[in-house]
Structures are given as structure tokens and as C-alpha cells.
Enzyme design. Structure first.
Site, PDB file in Angstrom:
ATOM      1  N   GLU A  23     -23.036  -5.599 -16.531  1.00 21.56           N
ATOM      2  CA  GLU A  23     -23.234  -7.166 -15.657  1.00 21.56           C
ATOM      3  C   GLU A  23     -24.594  -6.754 -15.276  1.00 21.56           C
ATOM      4  OE1 GLU A  23     -21.715  -3.790 -12.228  1.00 21.56           O
ATOM      5  OE2 GLU A  23     -21.790  -5.685 -11.624  1.00 21.56           O
ATOM      6  N   THR A  73     -21.604  -1.916 -23.015  1.00 19.39           N
ATOM      7  CA  THR A  73     -21.196  -0.851 -21.471  1.00 19.39           C
ATOM      8  C   THR A  73     -20.469  -0.330 -21.782  1.00 19.39           C
ATOM      9  OG1 THR A  73     -20.481  -0.004 -19.251  1.00 19.39           O
ATOM     10  CG2 THR A  73     -19.872  -2.527 -19.741  1.00 19.39           C
ATOM     11  N   ILE A  74     -20.519   1.320 -21.880  1.00 21.65           N
ATOM     12  CA  ILE A  74     -19.601   2.374 -22.221  1.00 21.65           C
ATOM     13  C   ILE A  74     -17.817   1.890 -20.849  1.00 21.65           C
ATOM     14  CG2 ILE A  74     -21.003   4.089 -23.210  1.00 21.65           C
ATOM     15  CD1 ILE A  74     -20.670   5.388 -20.229  1.00 21.65           C
ATOM     16  N   ASP A  75     -18.861   1.510 -19.622  1.00 26.61           N
ATOM     17  CA  ASP A  75     -17.965   1.190 -18.571  1.00 26.61           C
ATOM     18  C   ASP A  75     -16.346  -0.003 -18.993  1.00 26.61           C
ATOM     19  OD1 ASP A  75     -19.117   3.092 -17.214  1.00 26.61           O
ATOM     20  OD2 ASP A  75     -20.481   1.181 -16.651  1.00 26.61           O
ATOM     21  N   GLU A  93     -16.018   8.817 -11.897  1.00 25.13           N
ATOM     22  CA  GLU A  93     -16.919   9.253 -10.799  1.00 25.13           C
ATOM     23  C   GLU A  93     -16.677   8.482 -10.032  1.00 25.13           C
ATOM     24  OE1 GLU A  93     -21.171   8.305 -12.545  1.00 25.13           O
ATOM     25  OE2 GLU A  93     -20.039   6.290 -12.983  1.00 25.13           O
ATOM     26  N   HIS A 115     -23.928  12.015 -19.370  1.00 20.44           N
ATOM     27  CA  HIS A 115     -24.687  11.222 -20.312  1.00 20.44           C
ATOM     28  C   HIS A 115     -24.356  11.745 -21.901  1.00 20.44           C
ATOM     29  CE1 HIS A 115     -27.529  10.390 -16.978  1.00 20.44           C
ATOM     30  NE2 HIS A 115     -27.234   9.009 -17.634  1.00 20.44           N
ATOM     31  N   GLN A 137     -21.119  11.430 -23.032  1.00 18.62           N
ATOM     32  CA  GLN A 137     -20.774  10.373 -22.992  1.00 18.62           C
ATOM     33  C   GLN A 137     -21.738   8.962 -23.948  1.00 18.62           C
ATOM     34  OE1 GLN A 137     -17.238   9.785 -19.899  1.00 18.62           O
ATOM     35  NE2 GLN A 137     -19.450  10.531 -19.006  1.00 18.62           N
ATOM     36  N   ARG A 138     -22.626   9.167 -23.403  1.00 18.94           N
ATOM     37  CA  ARG A 138     -23.406   7.894 -24.460  1.00 18.94           C
ATOM     38  C   ARG A 138     -24.305   7.939 -25.217  1.00 18.94           C
ATOM     39  NH1 ARG A 138     -25.672   5.931 -18.260  1.00 18.94           N
ATOM     40  NH2 ARG A 138     -28.049   5.730 -19.278  1.00 18.94           N
TER      41      ARG A 138
HETATM   42  O1  F6P Z   1     -23.041   1.324 -16.732  1.00 13.00           O
HETATM   43  C1  F6P Z   1     -22.846   3.016 -17.648  1.00 13.00           C
HETATM   44  C2  F6P Z   1     -23.109   3.871 -16.950  1.00 13.00           C
HETATM   45  O2  F6P Z   1     -22.997   5.188 -17.806  1.00 13.00           O
HETATM   46  C3  F6P Z   1     -22.254   4.529 -15.699  1.00 13.00           C
HETATM   47  O3  F6P Z   1     -21.156   5.310 -16.390  1.00 13.00           O
HETATM   48  C4  F6P Z   1     -23.095   5.387 -15.111  1.00 13.00           C
HETATM   49  O4  F6P Z   1     -22.509   5.663 -13.492  1.00 13.00           O
HETATM   50  C5  F6P Z   1     -23.941   4.999 -14.992  1.00 13.00           C
HETATM   51  O5  F6P Z   1     -24.440   4.050 -16.215  1.00 13.00           O
HETATM   52  C6  F6P Z   1     -25.312   5.873 -14.902  1.00 13.00           C
HETATM   53  O6  F6P Z   1     -26.460   5.516 -15.209  1.00 13.00           O
HETATM   54  P1  F6P Z   1     -27.661   6.428 -15.422  1.00 13.00           P
HETATM   55  O7  F6P Z   1     -28.317   5.991 -16.925  1.00 13.00           O
HETATM   56  O8  F6P Z   1     -29.136   5.190 -14.476  1.00 13.00           O
HETATM   57  O9  F6P Z   1     -27.920   8.094 -15.348  1.00 13.00           O
END
Ligand code: F6P
Length: 350
Positions: free
Chosen positions: A111, A133-135, A229, A279, A281-282
Site C-alpha cells: 500500500e 505483501t505477505i499481509d 499482531e 520475520h 514469515q517473510r
Molecule cells: O507489511 C508486511 C509486514 O511484515 C507486516 O506484517 C508487519 O507488521 C510489518 O511488515 C513489519 O515491518 P518491519 O519489516 O519494518 O519490521
């Protein structure tokens, strides 16, 4: 097939915001089709909008995208830089694009990154957006790549937590990402057979959650509570690590899992522990679903650029890859409808 009379474009590519698995698959598809089918040239801008803002770029050709399909993260780097919060940000971007001979930009982001792309398009910059986005919270697309991978990682964690929770007769609270949308919690919780799932879309009553947990213990099974979260208790304040805002005005979420475990332990008398997946999850390699989705979005994005269809975001609608106005895609967050939550509630506490 290359057409001799077609004009060769020089196209900048950037990835902004939180990274997610599948970004490299998009970059690869864009470059592979862009070079082989259209004969265009590419430049990779580094670290999101910081790249065009500061003129930070690197070569991006077929050689640079070889072997990156299964790699997590992004070869271009990412950041949460907002050029509209920086003095003369837009002018600096224009100057750097001109200096590097760049005719158009493909912005891959969520976004925030696509919000910047929308405004730049309105100011006359040639931009096409790709949603990531994972979201899974972007409007106008049924899915964003990265989401499926994140859900599978969280599901696998929940599967593993079931066995250890049973052995120790404990409650395990699993905090997952998702910011202000509960998609990861809902899907991972459903797929992992969670005992309770808590989403930002509906405030929860901690007494009711404790009731579900006790009921699960009565059935001789240990409960797994999945909490997004961004979930909030009734009449409660969102629990935050710190109140600092990033350049897009977002607070850093996290901490609700720990708070909830303490409450559940106090109310049920059973030990409760928290696992924050964060993280994890990413990171890592994308699932097949995300690789295919990312590749198809990349192919559509380079077609849009080639046709000069500016101000569009490529999107998945049903099984089709379509183009929608960027402005439409970034207008509002796509959150979990309460009827989807009701499907999950059937399983709570049993
Ligand atoms: O938007 C993706 C996301 O992983 C959200 O799920 C999470 O709230 C945020 O980014 C975490 O951000 P950062 O990578 O800055 O810790």
C-alpha cells in the site's frame, strides 16, 4: 518476436516496503519478457524509492536475473522511504530518472510503495505497479504474492507447536504478522487447526478466549491460540513495542501475544507460552503458488509498460491477471470480512 520499428524503452524496476518471497520472481519475469520479447533495457533501482531519489541503481539484464526465481528477499533491496516526506523528493526522482535515461518505472510494493506510485503517476511519471505483501491487504487483487508462503510457514509452525503443547499440557499462543488485516492469522489458524483465532477486524473478549482454552483442556487437548499482531482486546489499547512511526505513519506492532499468554495463564491456571513468528514469515523461498502468481504479474506488468498503459496495477482476479487503476487498488485496505471469520469460529474451543 522483436519488431524492428518498436521503440526501445529504458525501464527502472524497484521493490519497496517490507520484503516478501516472490519479489525476485517478478523481477525475473519482467526482465526476461522485456528483453526477449520487446527488446527493452532495464535498470534496477536499489532500496525502494530511495533508489530513484538518490540515483542508486545497478545493471539489470538477463544475466542478473538468472537463478533468482526460488530466492526469497529481493536482489534490488528494499526500504520504507517515502519521497513525499523528503524535501524536493519528487523533483529529485524526476532528475535522476532523466539523468539515467529512464522512460518508465515498475514499482513492486504494498500500500505504501504503490501509494507513492499513484501520486507520481498523477504528477506525470510513467509508472506501473505490482502488488506484493505477505499481509494480503491490498484492494483490487484477490491475492498478493508472499501471502501463501507466509501462511504455509505459519501453518507448519502451528503443526509443530501442537505436539509440544500436548506433551506439556500448555497453552501456546502464536503471534503472526499481518498489520491491520487478519488474513495470515485466519488462513494459518484454519489450516493449522488452531483452537482460537484472533484478528484485528474484531476486538476479542479475553474472558471468552480463556473459556475456549479451558474447554479444550477438558477435552484432553492443549490449545493453540493464533493471534494477529494487530488484534486488540475489548476496551483495550493496542499493545505496542514502541510508539515510533515510520515515514508512512505506521506504528511497529507486536506484543499482543505475550500479553495474552499472561492473561490466559492467570485466568486458567495453566501454563501459557508465546511464540512470535515475526520475520520468519517473510523469509526464504516462495511456494509454487507465489512463484507462479509473481511470474504472471511480472509478465502482465511488462506488457502494460510496453503498451504505455500508465497508472495501472496488475492484479489477480479469480484466476485471471488483469490491470486496474493504481488509485483504485490503494484506496482502502482489504480486511477480513466478518462472514469469513464466522467460518473459523465454528471450530473455537472444541
Ligand atoms: O507489511 C508486511 C509486514 O511484515 C507486516 O506484517 C508487519 O507488521 C510489518 O511488515 C513489519 O515491518 P518491519 O519489516 O519494518 O519490521
Amino acid at each position: 518476436m522483436l519488431q524492428e520499428d518498436e521503440q526501445i524503452m529504458r525501464i527502472g524496476v524497484l521493490t519497496g516496503g517490507g520484503d516478501c518471497p516472490g519479489l525476485n520472481a517478478v523481477i525475473r519475469a519482467v526482465v526476461r519478457k522485456g528483453v526477449a520479447t520487446y527488446g527493452h533495457e532495464f535498470v534496477g533501482f536499489q532500496d525502494g524509492w530511495k533508489g530513484p531519489l538518490e540515483g542508486l541503481s545497478r545493471p539489470l539484464g538477463i544475466a542478473e536475473v538468472r537463478g533468482i526465481l526460488p530466492r526469497g528477499g529481493t536482489i534490488l533491496g528494499s526500504s520504507r522511504t517515502n519521497p513525499f516526506k523528503i524535501e524536493n523528493g519528487v523533483e529529485r526522482i524526476r532528475e535522476n530518472l532523466a539523468a539515467q535515461g529512464v522512460d518508465a518505472l515498475i514499482a513492486i510494493g504494498g500500500e505504501d510503495t504503490l501509494g507513492v506510485a499513484t501520486k507520481l503517476h498523477e504528477l506525470g511519471v510513467n509508472v506501473v505497479g505490482v502488488p506484493k505483501t505477505i499481509d494480503n491487504d491490498l484492494g483490487a487483487t484477490d491475492y498478493t504474492f508472499g501471502f501463501d508462503t507466509a501462511v504455509n510457514i505459519a501453518m507448519e509452525a502451528i503443526d509443530r507447536l501442537h505436539t509440544t503443547a500436548e506433551s506439556h499440557h500448555r497453552t501456546l499462543v502464536v503471534e503472526v504478522m499481518g498489520r491491520h488485516a487478519g488474513w495470515i492469522a485466519l488462513h494459518a489458524g484454519l489450516a493449522g487447526g488452531a483452537n482460537v483465532i484472533l484478528l484485528p477486524e474484531r476486538q476479542f473478549d479475553v474472558e471468552q478466549v480463556a473459556g475456549y482454552v479451558e474447554k479444550r483442556f477438558q477435552h484432553q487437548y492443549a490449545p493453540i491460540v493464533v493471534v494477529a499482531e494487530g488484534a486488540q482486546p475489548l476496551d483495550g489499547q493496542m499493545v505496542l513495542h514502541n510508539q515510533e512511526l515510520d515515514s508512512f505513519g505506521h506504528v511497529r506492532l507486536g506484543g499482543i501475544g505475550q500479553w495474552l499468554a499472561e492473561q490466559l495463564e492467570a485466568k486458567t491456571g495453566k501454563e501459557a507460552r508465546t511464540v512470535v513468528l515475526g520475520h520468519i514469515q517473510r523469509g526464504g523461498t516462495p511456494t509454487a503458488f507465489d512463484r507462479v502468481l509473481a511470474t504472471r504479474l511480472g509478465l502482465q506488468a511488462i506488457d502494460a509498460v510496453h503498451e504505455g498503459d500508465w497508472g495501472k496495477m496488475v492484479a489477480m482476479q479469480s484466476t485471471d491477471i488483469v490491470r486496474v487503476p493504481l488509485a483504485e487498488a490503494t484506496r482502502e485496505l482489504k480486511t477480513v470480512p466478518l462472514e469469513r471469520y464466522a467460518e473459523a469460529e465454528v471450530f473455537f474451543g472444541s
